[in-house]
Design an enzyme around this catalytic site. Sequence first.
Site, PDB file in Angstrom:
ATOM      1  N   ARG A 144      29.957  34.897  65.202  1.00  0.00           N
ATOM      2  CA  ARG A 144      29.653  33.960  64.117  1.00  0.00           C
ATOM      3  C   ARG A 144      29.464  34.749  62.830  1.00  0.00           C
ATOM      4  NH1 ARG A 144      24.450  32.578  62.366  1.00  0.00           N
ATOM      5  NH2 ARG A 144      24.278  30.609  61.220  1.00  0.00           N
ATOM      6  N   ARG A 196      17.618  35.874  36.220  1.00  0.00           N
ATOM      7  CA  ARG A 196      18.372  35.521  37.427  1.00  0.00           C
ATOM      8  C   ARG A 196      17.367  35.105  38.492  1.00  0.00           C
ATOM      9  NH1 ARG A 196      23.565  34.556  35.984  1.00  0.00           N
ATOM     10  NH2 ARG A 196      24.541  36.376  34.970  1.00  0.00           N
ATOM     11  N   ALA A 200      29.902  38.334  31.049  1.00  0.00           N
ATOM     12  CA  ALA A 200      30.667  38.053  32.267  1.00  0.00           C
ATOM     13  C   ALA A 200      30.746  36.557  32.482  1.00  0.00           C
ATOM     14  CB  ALA A 200      30.018  38.730  33.476  1.00  0.00           C
ATOM     15  N   LEU A 208      32.418  33.340  35.533  1.00  0.00           N
ATOM     16  CA  LEU A 208      33.188  32.971  36.711  1.00  0.00           C
ATOM     17  C   LEU A 208      34.630  32.648  36.348  1.00  0.00           C
ATOM     18  CD1 LEU A 208      30.673  30.561  38.488  1.00  0.00           C
ATOM     19  CD2 LEU A 208      31.127  32.956  39.028  1.00  0.00           C
ATOM     20  N   GLU A 220      34.662  34.627  27.552  1.00  0.00           N
ATOM     21  CA  GLU A 220      33.272  34.917  27.887  1.00  0.00           C
ATOM     22  C   GLU A 220      32.640  35.867  26.872  1.00  0.00           C
ATOM     23  OE1 GLU A 220      31.436  33.515  30.080  1.00  0.00           O
ATOM     24  OE2 GLU A 220      32.998  32.370  31.122  1.00  0.00           O
ATOM     25  N   GLU A 277      29.393  34.453  24.952  1.00  0.00           N
ATOM     26  CA  GLU A 277      28.092  35.055  25.254  1.00  0.00           C
ATOM     27  C   GLU A 277      27.623  36.040  24.189  1.00  0.00           C
ATOM     28  OE1 GLU A 277      27.896  34.719  30.107  1.00  0.00           O
ATOM     29  OE2 GLU A 277      28.007  36.705  29.191  1.00  0.00           O
ATOM     30  N   GLY A 285      30.867  41.974  53.084  1.00  0.00           N
ATOM     31  CA  GLY A 285      30.289  41.553  54.343  1.00  0.00           C
ATOM     32  C   GLY A 285      30.005  40.066  54.413  1.00  0.00           C
ATOM     33  N   GLU A 317      34.483  37.580  47.046  1.00  0.00           N
ATOM     34  CA  GLU A 317      34.415  37.642  45.585  1.00  0.00           C
ATOM     35  C   GLU A 317      35.024  38.941  45.063  1.00  0.00           C
ATOM     36  OE1 GLU A 317      31.157  37.848  41.928  1.00  0.00           O
ATOM     37  OE2 GLU A 317      30.471  37.715  44.008  1.00  0.00           O
ATOM     38  N   GLU A 321      21.432  31.128  30.171  1.00  0.00           N
ATOM     39  CA  GLU A 321      22.170  31.712  29.055  1.00  0.00           C
ATOM     40  C   GLU A 321      21.511  31.406  27.717  1.00  0.00           C
ATOM     41  OE1 GLU A 321      26.176  30.320  29.328  1.00  0.00           O
ATOM     42  OE2 GLU A 321      26.804  31.998  30.596  1.00  0.00           O
TER      43      GLU A 321
END
Length: 206
Positions: free
Chosen positions: A51, A83, A95, A97, A112, A116, A135, A139, A163
């Site tokens: 699993r 965060r 940065a 997505l 970005e 930003e 693992g 990404e 932000e």
Amino acid sequence: MPAGRDPADAPLADREGSWEVVGTRDLHRDDWIVALREDVVRRPGHDDTHRRLVVEHPGAVVVLAVDDTDPDAPRVCVLRQYRHAGPGWYVELPAGLRDADGEDPLLTAQRELREEAELAAEHWQPLATLKPSVGISAEVQLIYLARGLSHADRGDFELHGEEAEMDVFWVGLDELLDAALDGRVGTSPLVTAVLAYDALRRRGRL
């Protein structure tokens, strides 16, 4: 890899591929682009299964924006942002997505940086590719070096959430490198970016 071949003799590169997936189910999926699923995989040539949890992630772009007007004392644009998963306030690079389907990642990076840090850059080049947690996630973070910087208004774009509270400031590249080596800053894209930049600088490739 052929039987009997020493792995040390293989080309020094990651290899793509997958064990057989014999079952899968969503553990969490909503209208956001990140999801969590559970796969059951079978080891090649064996009957036993395992699993594994997988975080689905679209990938990200990261920008090392360097003001090298003074080549002896380059500066880097950094952010300090809250965060929640950390938890804490972390020094990071601009940065975002890769959540716009089909968009060239360079265009995402340029957007970005403008949104930003209110910066544009004349010169862009790929700096590094980072797979921060293979693992549990596929990404991929594409890190770009941006130089020839100028002010660029973010226009009607509005910052929200974390932000809206972030600080944007400049720091000497050597100071940032020392902070990374000392462990005072530790986000993986930032550390990778400054180390890669320093390595290229020392090799005369910038």
